[in-house]
Design a protein around this motif. Structure first.
Motif, PDB file in Angstrom:
ATOM      1  N   ALA A   1       1.171  -1.281   0.059  1.00 10.18           N
ATOM      2  CA  ALA A   1       0.020   0.057  -0.291  1.00 10.18           C
ATOM      3  C   ALA A   1       1.315   1.117   0.660  1.00 10.18           C
ATOM      4  CB  ALA A   1      -0.759   0.138   1.478  1.00 10.18           C
TER       5      ALA A   1
ATOM      6  N   LEU B   1      -2.266  12.655  -2.365  1.00 10.79           N
ATOM      7  CA  LEU B   1      -1.992  11.859  -1.116  1.00 10.79           C
ATOM      8  C   LEU B   1      -3.612  12.136  -0.381  1.00 10.79           C
ATOM      9  CD1 LEU B   1       1.635  11.373  -0.943  1.00 10.79           C
ATOM     10  CD2 LEU B   1       0.485  10.127  -0.690  1.00 10.79           C
TER      11      LEU B   1
ATOM     12  N   MET C   1       1.251   3.553  -3.273  1.00 12.68           N
ATOM     13  CA  MET C   1       0.330   5.218  -3.054  1.00 12.68           C
ATOM     14  C   MET C   1       0.948   6.171  -3.030  1.00 12.68           C
ATOM     15  SD  MET C   1      -1.224   6.697   0.707  1.00 12.68           S
ATOM     16  CE  MET C   1       0.870   6.007   1.856  1.00 12.68           C
TER      17      MET C   1
ATOM     18  N   GLY D   1      -6.195  10.822  -1.584  1.00 11.85           N
ATOM     19  CA  GLY D   1      -6.587   9.258  -0.739  1.00 11.85           C
ATOM     20  C   GLY D   1      -6.886   9.119   0.154  1.00 11.85           C
TER      21      GLY D   1
ATOM     22  N   THR E   1      -9.864   7.164   2.707  1.00 15.68           N
ATOM     23  CA  THR E   1     -10.350   6.145   2.665  1.00 15.68           C
ATOM     24  C   THR E   1     -10.539   5.928   4.565  1.00 15.68           C
ATOM     25  OG1 THR E   1      -8.094   5.786   1.754  1.00 15.68           O
ATOM     26  CG2 THR E   1      -8.812   4.171   3.944  1.00 15.68           C
TER      27      THR E   1
END
Length: 227
Positions: free
Chosen positions: A109, A147, A113, A150, A154
């Motif tokens: 991950a 970033l 990422m 994301g 999440t």
């Protein structure tokens, strides 16, 4: 493919047949000032192993998961939790398998990422004419925004079923794949653009097949939006 598995398959295609990553490779080639003389060495030590190794790992993941979870979707549908996925290591590692999976999952991950955010930031910066390098200020800002975006998604939607969120996010990478795949196949076939490194007929045929596969799954993804 069994009923209800199309999204999972599209996500797998988005991961393994990644036109996005292949397209971004050209930026790294330019930034490192690779020459035509470097081509064969890079192909042997980097490109070919980089394709074969993930292909083998993907095949092993599919085979082991199908065995452990008793079929493509398991007896109770798609596994919805990370702890459920970690059971894939139980046959060989027992309780320690959870820790092995967690460490491997974190590494995958984290690397994906940062790499994807950097790639997106650089390509956005290039598209706006602000520089096609990770060193440019605009690319760094865009990478940071990606970033943060994301992380926000999440935090907001990841509480229910993180696995479903991962599958959905990965499947959406197919949205831009046909355009990038077409550009890769088209440009690599142009003699005035590629010179002596222009794709041979069989390489062009393989590229066309890959483009056809990506396009077909893109159509399936669009259809799924309206169902």
């Amino acid at each position: 493919m069994p009923d209800g598995s199309m999204t999972v398959v599209i996500a797998l295609i988005g991961t393994c047949l990644s036109a996005n990553a292949a397209f971004f490779t050209s930026y790294g080639t330019q930034e490192r000032k690779r020459t035509e003389a470097d081509y064969r060495d890079i192909t042997v030590v980097d490109t070919i192993p980089g394709i074969v190794a993930p292909g083998v790992m993907t095949a092993l993941v599919i085979l082991v998961a199908a065995k452990v979870f008793n079929g493509p979707l398991g007896p109770e549908g798609m596994v919805a939790t990370i702890s459920g996925l970690s059971k894939v290591f139980e046959p060989v590692a027992g309780p320690v398998g959870n820790w092995i999976f967690a460490l491997g999952y974190f590494a995958a991950a984290f690397s994906a990422m940062t790499a994807n955010a950097t790639a997106g930031g650089i390509m956005l910066s290039d598209a706006l004419g602000k520089g096609a390098s990770a060193k440019s200020r605009t690319a760094r800002i865009f990478s940071g925004v990606i970033l943060v975006w994301g992380i926000a998604i999440t935090a907001i939607f990841g509480g229910g079923s993180p696995v479903q969120l991962i599958v959905l996010a990965q499947s959406l990478t197919v949205l831009t794949a046909p355009v990038l795949a077409f550009l890769l196949v088209y440009l690599s076939a142009k003699g005035d653009f590629m010179g002596t490194l222009r794709n041979k007929w069989w390489q062009l045929a393989l590229g066309a097949i890959a483009f056809g596969v990506v396009l077909w799954f893109w159509i399936q993804l669009i259809i799924s939006f309206f169902q």
